[in-house]
Structures are given as structure tokens and as C-alpha cells.
Design a protein around this motif. Sequence first.
Motif, PDB file in Angstrom:
ATOM      1  N   UNK A  96      38.165  44.442  37.742  1.00 36.55           N
ATOM      2  CA  UNK A  96      38.478  45.744  37.149  1.00 36.55           C
ATOM      3  C   UNK A  96      39.931  45.803  36.698  1.00 36.55           C
ATOM      4  N   UNK A  97      40.839  45.311  37.539  1.00 35.22           N
ATOM      5  CA  UNK A  97      42.260  45.312  37.191  1.00 35.22           C
ATOM      6  C   UNK A  97      42.519  44.317  36.060  1.00 35.22           C
ATOM      7  N   UNK A  98      41.878  43.149  36.127  1.00 37.45           N
ATOM      8  CA  UNK A  98      42.052  42.116  35.091  1.00 37.45           C
ATOM      9  C   UNK A  98      41.686  42.638  33.705  1.00 37.45           C
ATOM     10  N   UNK A  99      40.661  43.478  33.655  1.00 34.30           N
ATOM     11  CA  UNK A  99      40.206  43.998  32.369  1.00 34.30           C
ATOM     12  C   UNK A  99      41.117  45.070  31.783  1.00 34.30           C
ATOM     13  N   UNK A 100      42.256  45.294  32.431  1.00 33.40           N
ATOM     14  CA  UNK A 100      43.277  46.175  31.846  1.00 33.40           C
ATOM     15  C   UNK A 100      44.048  45.468  30.725  1.00 33.40           C
ATOM     16  N   UNK A 101      43.775  44.185  30.512  1.00 31.86           N
ATOM     17  CA  UNK A 101      44.514  43.409  29.512  1.00 31.86           C
ATOM     18  C   UNK A 101      44.591  44.085  28.140  1.00 31.86           C
ATOM     19  N   UNK A 102      43.482  44.617  27.573  1.00 32.63           N
ATOM     20  CA  UNK A 102      43.583  45.271  26.264  1.00 32.63           C
ATOM     21  C   UNK A 102      44.533  46.470  26.272  1.00 32.63           C
ATOM     22  N   UNK A 103      44.606  47.144  27.429  1.00 31.02           N
ATOM     23  CA  UNK A 103      45.524  48.283  27.551  1.00 31.02           C
ATOM     24  C   UNK A 103      46.970  47.800  27.456  1.00 31.02           C
ATOM     25  N   UNK A 104      47.264  46.669  28.103  1.00 29.88           N
ATOM     26  CA  UNK A 104      48.616  46.107  28.022  1.00 29.88           C
ATOM     27  C   UNK A 104      48.950  45.666  26.596  1.00 29.88           C
TER      28      UNK A 104
END
Length: 298
Positions: A96-104
Motif C-alpha cells: 500500500x505504501x509502495x503504491x504511493x509512487x505515482x503521488x510522489x
Amino acid sequence: MNLKAAIQLTISMAIFGSVGFFTINTGIPAEELVFVRCICATLFLGGLWVLTKSYKTEQWSRKEVIQTLICGVFLVFNWVFLFKAFDVMEISVAISIYNLAPIFVLIMGSVFLKEKMSFSAIIAIVFCFLGSVLIVGLNQLGSVSDLMNSGFVWAMLSAICYALTMFVGKGITHLSTYALTFVQTAVGIVILLPLVDFAVFNGLTTSNWLYILGTGFIHTGFVYYLFFNSIRKLSTIVVSALVFVDPLVAIILDMFILDFIPSIVQTVGIIFIFGGIIYTLVKPPKKSNLKTDGSSTY
């Protein structure tokens, strides 16, 4: 829609989703696992590069080679940090945290490229980070040692490194996907070789080796082939939808095989994260030139 490409992407995302389950069964640390993974991927994709004779038509340029090398560094550390997170926290939480990549990527575009970010996008980002706090737990954020032991830092660093991979690789348009991945995984071998403790490979079981080689040849080699062979034939909207097969499979495996049952607070956190990500994909900020289709490759 290209049905064959859609099926290939769905299969690749489903296999990607099982990488956490494979990782925790390899019996070796993150650095050594990524090292073997890089060797397997370099051999597999390098072989396809030669067999398809793509190397004969490559358009090499100094700028793109430098960008590819930099992407390789970020991609390798992204893998190392993610696998470290798998070692100390639930796979569902780490994914779940890893999938924050597009947000970054959106944040980087706003900071470095001066791209205007809408108010709704800012709200979505706030929800994503609030969600990451909820799934880790406030009690884990009380001290530096608790924070490190929770795996939160590793998972967050993996997301940041993957975002940097996407951000830096944005301008690479001439190199084939085979050349791109071959160079990046070769960079991983060079970087990790001095860090590898070969003693960890002693005493491994047949099962351990199957998981290790599976992570290298299947999750990296074969899946990268399916992934890159399909995304160029599909629209961004279709890709954005299908990449969520990856975290869905990861969470299902975590719950039904590894017996992870998220608390109510963690469930809310997961909903916040993926709700925010989906919102930014469905309604991206205006005047944005960055691709944030959520493509995640472990």
C-alpha cells in the motif's frame, strides 16, 4: 482495446502481486536477493534482446544512456528497500505504501518542473499520506527506533526511489525496453556485488532456491517481458486500471495464505491510499506532462 495486450498486462500484474510472498520464502536478505534477481533478469532479457535482434536497431544517445544508468540506480534501491520492508511488516501494508509512487511523481513535477497542482490533487495527496500513517499505526511513529523497526521507512523509501525511476526515465524515448532494462539490471549487479555476503547462500533448501530463481526469472525476466510488451499497446486509462491487479493479488495472498487480517484503522488507511491514487489517475492535475499511470514494476 488490444485484448491480447490487456491479458498480458493482467497476467504480469497478477504475478507481480505475488512477489512479496516469494520474497519472504527465499531465506536470504534483500541485498543478496536483488543481486540474484539482477543477474537472472540480465540473462533473460539480454537473451531476448539478442534473439529479437532489437540490439541492431537501437538508437543510443549520451543523454539517454546517462538517464538509464541513473534510473538503474534508483530501481535497484527501490527493490532493496521494498524487500527490506517485506521482512519486517505485513506485505499488504508495504504494498500500500509502495503504491504511493505515482503521488510522489506528481509532487516532483510540482517542485522541479513547476507544474501547477490543483487543490483537489493536494487533498488526494493528503489522504494518501494520512492513509499511510493509519495502516502503520500512530504507536509505531513515536520514536526513530520504532519507526525503523516498523518497516515504514523502508516502504516509503522504496516508493520514493520508484518515483525517481519514473521521473528520471520520463524522457527516455528511443531505447527499446530490452536495452533499457538490460542496462538497469546490469547496473544493479555492479552496485550490489561489493555488498553481497555469499555466505548467506550456504545451507539453502531446494525450496529457497526455487523461490529465489522464481523471483529472478519469473517476477523480473518473464514478467518484465509481458509488462513492457503490453503497455505500449494500451491506453493510459486501461493501464491505470489493470495495474491495481498487482496490489489486489498481494493483499489477497497476504490475507488468505499468510493470515494477515487488517484492523479497522488499517482498512481505512488502505482505502484512503488507493482512493487518493485512483482519484489522481482518473482526474490528473491540469497542465501535467508527467505520466502517472501507476505502473509499478517490482
